[in-house]
Design a protein around this motif. Sequence first.
Motif, PDB file in Angstrom:
ATOM      1  N   ARG A   1       0.791  -1.121  -0.049  1.00 45.89           N
ATOM      2  CA  ARG A   1      -0.042   0.013   0.197  1.00 45.89           C
ATOM      3  C   ARG A   1       0.857   1.189   0.013  1.00 45.89           C
ATOM      4  O   ARG A   1       0.677   2.048  -0.717  1.00 45.89           O
ATOM      5  CB  ARG A   1      -1.066   0.080   1.150  1.00 45.89           C
ATOM      6  N   GLU A   2       1.876   1.215   0.972  1.00 47.20           N
ATOM      7  CA  GLU A   2       2.583   2.431   0.838  1.00 47.20           C
ATOM      8  C   GLU A   2       3.575   2.380  -0.423  1.00 47.20           C
ATOM      9  O   GLU A   2       4.005   3.663  -0.864  1.00 47.20           O
ATOM     10  CB  GLU A   2       3.614   2.314   2.104  1.00 47.20           C
ATOM     11  N   VAL A   3       4.072   1.394  -1.125  1.00 44.68           N
ATOM     12  CA  VAL A   3       4.790   1.441  -2.342  1.00 44.68           C
ATOM     13  C   VAL A   3       3.858   2.044  -3.513  1.00 44.68           C
ATOM     14  O   VAL A   3       4.299   2.868  -4.100  1.00 44.68           O
ATOM     15  CB  VAL A   3       5.127  -0.018  -2.769  1.00 44.68           C
ATOM     16  N   LYS A   4       2.413   1.672  -3.417  1.00 44.17           N
ATOM     17  CA  LYS A   4       1.489   2.108  -4.194  1.00 44.17           C
ATOM     18  C   LYS A   4       1.659   3.565  -4.322  1.00 44.17           C
ATOM     19  O   LYS A   4       1.568   4.424  -5.356  1.00 44.17           O
ATOM     20  CB  LYS A   4       0.205   1.317  -4.360  1.00 44.17           C
ATOM     21  N   THR A   5       1.417   4.321  -2.974  1.00 45.12           N
ATOM     22  CA  THR A   5       1.139   5.454  -2.659  1.00 45.12           C
ATOM     23  C   THR A   5       2.555   6.327  -3.153  1.00 45.12           C
ATOM     24  O   THR A   5       2.214   7.339  -3.971  1.00 45.12           O
ATOM     25  CB  THR A   5       0.946   5.787  -1.127  1.00 45.12           C
ATOM     26  N   LEU A   6       3.754   5.943  -3.020  1.00 42.25           N
ATOM     27  CA  LEU A   6       4.786   6.434  -3.483  1.00 42.25           C
ATOM     28  C   LEU A   6       4.872   6.470  -4.953  1.00 42.25           C
ATOM     29  O   LEU A   6       5.339   7.607  -5.586  1.00 42.25           O
ATOM     30  CB  LEU A   6       5.946   5.796  -2.997  1.00 42.25           C
ATOM     31  N   LEU A   7       4.586   5.537  -5.572  1.00 35.39           N
ATOM     32  CA  LEU A   7       4.800   5.389  -7.093  1.00 35.39           C
ATOM     33  C   LEU A   7       3.711   6.185  -7.883  1.00 35.39           C
ATOM     34  O   LEU A   7       4.286   7.067  -8.720  1.00 35.39           O
ATOM     35  CB  LEU A   7       4.369   3.914  -7.616  1.00 35.39           C
ATOM     36  N   GLU A   8       2.611   6.360  -7.213  1.00 35.23           N
ATOM     37  CA  GLU A   8       1.430   7.317  -7.764  1.00 35.23           C
ATOM     38  C   GLU A   8       1.981   8.772  -7.631  1.00 35.23           C
ATOM     39  O   GLU A   8       1.581   9.529  -8.535  1.00 35.23           O
ATOM     40  CB  GLU A   8       0.139   7.135  -7.095  1.00 35.23           C
ATOM     41  N   GLN A   9       2.698   9.080  -6.731  1.00 31.75           N
ATOM     42  CA  GLN A   9       3.059  10.731  -6.437  1.00 31.75           C
ATOM     43  C   GLN A   9       4.015  11.105  -7.887  1.00 31.75           C
ATOM     44  O   GLN A   9       4.274  12.190  -8.062  1.00 31.75           O
ATOM     45  CB  GLN A   9       3.828  10.732  -5.126  1.00 31.75           C
ATOM     46  N   HIS A  10       4.644   9.854  -8.355  1.00 26.41           N
ATOM     47  CA  HIS A  10       5.734  10.138  -9.360  1.00 26.41           C
ATOM     48  C   HIS A  10       5.100   9.735 -10.686  1.00 26.41           C
ATOM     49  O   HIS A  10       5.881   9.660 -11.799  1.00 26.41           O
ATOM     50  CB  HIS A  10       6.868   9.691  -9.126  1.00 26.41           C
TER      51      HIS A  10
END
Length: 441
Positions: free
Chosen positions: A238-247
């Motif tokens: 979940r945290e991986v996906k959040t970081l990826l979406e920011q970029h």
Amino acid sequence: MSNLKQDPEQGQEQEYIGPAGVLKKRKQYFFPCTHHFYSNPPQIVRGKMQYLYDEQGREYVDFFAGVSVVACGHCNEEITARTISQLQTLQHTTTIYLTQPMVDLAERLANNVLPGQLKRTFFCNSGSEANEGAMQLARLHTKRRDFIALEYGLHGRTYLTMGVTGIPMWRSDDYLDTGVTFIPRPYDPEMDDEMAARRSLEALREVLSRKGDSIAAMIVEPIQGNGGMITPPDWYFREVKTLLEQHGVLLIADEIQTGFGRTGKMFAMEHYGVVPDIMSMAKALGNGVPIGAFATTDEIAASFNRASASTFGGNPVSAVTALAVLDYIQQENLVERAERTGERLMKGLRDLQRKHSVIADVRGKGLMCGAELCGADAEASAAMTDAVLEKMKDRGYIIGKNGIGRNVMAFQPPIIMPDRDVDMMLMALDEVLAACEAGEC
């Protein structure tokens, strides 16, 4: 305790040259990269549900399922009957022509199987090909070139997929693409799982801050199979996906080993509450008939508008077989069964861990479990694993192995495996481990 017995259905007319003859021909006609388990391998000639049989008619309980492939059992009659019928009706046309089984399968996946907004599917032949296509799709959609991958992952043996594979023994091309950044996986034997996962996230954050605008996607296995059954904490992806979406970086979930009920969910990413942007599938979808696929949303699929096709991808035989597989998974409640039987297997393995000091760790989800063996050093650990697998084979049980040091026993049986076979295998393993600890391996 031995499970070996004669196959009651043996009596076929075919003559077999025997294991020694097969080994001789392998050495004569195969590439030297081709390996096999066991110093004294059986010659497997037949399979039926959870059982395999050698040329002498001896029976083995299969706890590896051809590396997570035959989840519904070997030569499952309910599935193979439909395969045979299609094979005798229309075997092949390629995707250029209209055939119904392929679109029926795509519709079934979109409406009843795939999570979230994943709807569009491209069919191919294998897991490597599915991941290759998923990575190409990510490049076309983002108009970026590079990728992020986890250390010690395995994604295939094609050019792009080998580039994002982090296990050294599977990176056999000396001229791989350099546009891949590896970050630590969320596991380290010297750290607790939470700390290792946090370290991985910090590494991801740092890479994205430096070069996020050049990265098309991050590709991950929800559970690293060949990497040693590595299972991240539930919050990690979940945290991986959040970081990826920011970029603006896409997430590709490689569900080739974990998909179609294996882990107690239809797809392993469901354990983590994450829907990836692109998902790759293969293995269990065909239950032994070659098939691969990658799926995505309407929006991302629209970017793949250049000419592309797969000669055999989604052919009528593989598509009808996959539909039969999905029917069988549903009617037999195999997703729930994998969760229930997996809990039984994991409990049994953890009981053995408390009893036998050579088991360093037990991990996994559902019927995708690993038990790591630990000897005096890395070489001794790998040798012990080989010895345990050999002794278990001699007792009538087929178990896989993986891990960076090839010292993790891999349990990925057909999901139809009965409780009694799980219990009998654990009893045999208990005796074999005791023998090894007594110096008899």
